[in-house]
Design an enzyme around this catalytic site. Structure first.
Site, short mmCIF file in Angstrom:
data_model
loop_
_atom_site.label_atom_id
_atom_site.label_comp_id
_atom_site.label_asym_id
_atom_site.label_seq_id
_atom_site.Cartn_x
_atom_site.Cartn_y
_atom_site.Cartn_z
N TYR A 145 3.74 -0.94 -2.03
CA TYR A 145 4.10 0.44 -1.75
C TYR A 145 5.57 0.63 -2.11
CZ TYR A 145 5.20 4.72 0.81
OH TYR A 145 5.62 5.98 1.14
N GLU A 233 6.87 8.83 -4.48
CA GLU A 233 6.03 7.86 -3.78
C GLU A 233 5.02 7.26 -4.75
OE1 GLU A 233 3.58 7.67 0.39
OE2 GLU A 233 2.90 9.13 -1.08
#
Length: 437
Positions: A145, A233
């Site tokens: 992530y 993101e």
């Protein structure tokens, strides 16, 4: 260099929530579709699986054929999270599917395009799917992530990364905060090669992929700064079996305040994914958020707007919107505000609550009168005005000949608008027409 785990958890949760903001939350950023985000990544030298967007089933067939793979993914382009578990209004389940032939891709596109996808974030109405993204399916050696966001506490950008990608970062923050690291970045210096390399090492990239991961981090940071992003993101960021670093999914948000210098980015806005009332409000510089109640609100100042909504609920009503006309409203913008409020079929009464400071009450009164006449308002309207030019405003309303219910007391005014709303709702249920004289 790294913040505490508590800070990491908080930042991770914020990072995910910022990209998946509920439809009724005030937004200060532009959100663009995945396929547009991927195109932007590629312009910054960032790797992503090959793919193209299709807006018809035939285009989906041709793209799948052109990609020349028997392992592909089709993704509904809807600005909401939870697409994979969503359901279309035709009953078809899943907005993300794998397939192996162009014919399959065409059939899946037929079930998605032109239909609304309902997910946990869209609300019951869903959002229209006008495009699908078809790309290669890649198998990851490891998934990570990665996000960059502006952090008020750090007074600048912060990088959030985790060794556990491909899942909700909130879950990771709750169940395994040790897997999350954060790195504040000096905006005057930028993300350095040393910092990026350390981050890649900390989250667990294999030694042969560390340089590539570090370059990816630096390119993502460059995009973040140059395009006035509020968040970048990537989830998941993958290390493939050949150690290639790939952005498998991207969510990019951009600061609305930068639209004047990011014309190319803001040209990518998809208004079909937004509440049409909020879009109309933005054109008139009104702060509007649609809610699910029956009482339309027109207020100046966010604090007074929140207090107005609270007192309506205190007396048993439900606000239909948050609408702040600000301190520079004109009669024309007030009229536009009424048009937006009354375009909601759920609204059964309206409440105007103005404290005149910068905003003069007589200007609001002129707008109210013009709106009531030109729009031929059928719903009861309660008005409370206090402050600058209030006497002039009251005189304008009194001489207008319109049936506008004025009350100086906020509590009594709120009670009245709630009662009016109840009367109209009851009449609607009984199929009875009600007029207020």
């Amino acid at each position: 260099m790294f913040k505490s785990l508590r800070s990491a958890s908080a930042l991770a949760a914020r990072a995910s929530m910022a990209a998946r903001a509920p439809t009724q939350q005030q937004k200060r950023f532009l959100n663009i579709h995945e396929y547009l985000s991927v195109d932007l990544l590629r312009k910054y030298g960032i790797n992503a699986p090959r793919g193209e967007v299709a807006k018809t089933p035939q285009e989906a067939f041709e793209i799948a054929k052109r990609l020349g793979s028997d392992d592909l993914v089709i993704k509904a382009q809807v600005l909401a999270g939870g697409r994979g578990k969503g359901t279309f209004d035709n009953g078809f389940k899943g907005g993300v599917k794998t397939f192996s032939t162009p014919e399959e891709g065409q059939q899946l596109a037929e079930k998605m395009l032109g239909h609304k996808l309902v997910t946990k974030q869209t609300g019951a109405a869903g959002k229209p799917c006008n495009a699908v993204y078809i790309c290669e399916r890649k198998y990851a050696r490891n998934e990570y992530y990665f996000a960059i966001l502006m952090d008020r506490k750090a007074a600048g950008p912060v990088v959030v990364a985790s060794s556990e990608g491909g899942v909700d970062i909130e879950t990771v923050a709750k169940e395994n905060p040790d897997a999350i690291v954060t790195m504040p970045v000096d905006i005057k210096v930028g993300l350095t090669k040393e910092q990026a390399t350390e981050l890649a090492t900390r989250v667990g990239f294999s030694p042969v992929a560390i340089d590539s991961a570090a370059d990816t981090f630096m390119n993502l940071y460059k995009l973040f700064v140059e395009k006035d992003a509020t968040q970048v993101e990537i989830n998941p960021l993958s290390e493939a079996s050949d150690h290639q670093v790939l952005c498998m999914d991207a969510k990019l948000n951009f600061d609305d305040n930068a639209d004047f210098r990011q014309k190319d980015v803001f040209a990518l806005r998809d208004f079909t994914q937004e509440d049409s009332r909020e879009t109309a409000a933005a054109k008139h510089h009104l702060n509007y958020i649609g809610l699910d109640g029956h009482i339309g609100c027109l207020v100046n100042g966010a604090g007074l707007a929140m207090a107005t909504m609270d007192i309506i609920q205190l007396h048993g009503g439900k606000p239909a919107n948050f609408l702040d006309v600000g301190g520079a409203a004109t009669p024309e913008t007030v009229k536009a505000a009424f048009e937006i409020i009354t375009s909601d079929p759920q609204v059964t009464s309206a409440f105007v609550n103005i404290f005149g400071g910068i905003m003069r009450c007589d200007i609001i009164a002129e707008g109210i009168i013009a709106a009531a006449k030109e729009l031929d308002l059928k719903i009861p309207l309660v008005v409370r005005l206090q402050g600058t030019k209030v006497d002039e405003a009251k005189k304008l309303i009194a001489e207008s000949g319109l049936r506008i219910f004025a009350n100086d007391d906020l509590d009594l005014a709120a009670q009245k608008v709630v009662k009016f709303s109840d009367i109209v709702n009851t009449a609607k249920e009984a199929d009875i027409s009600v007029t207020f004289n």
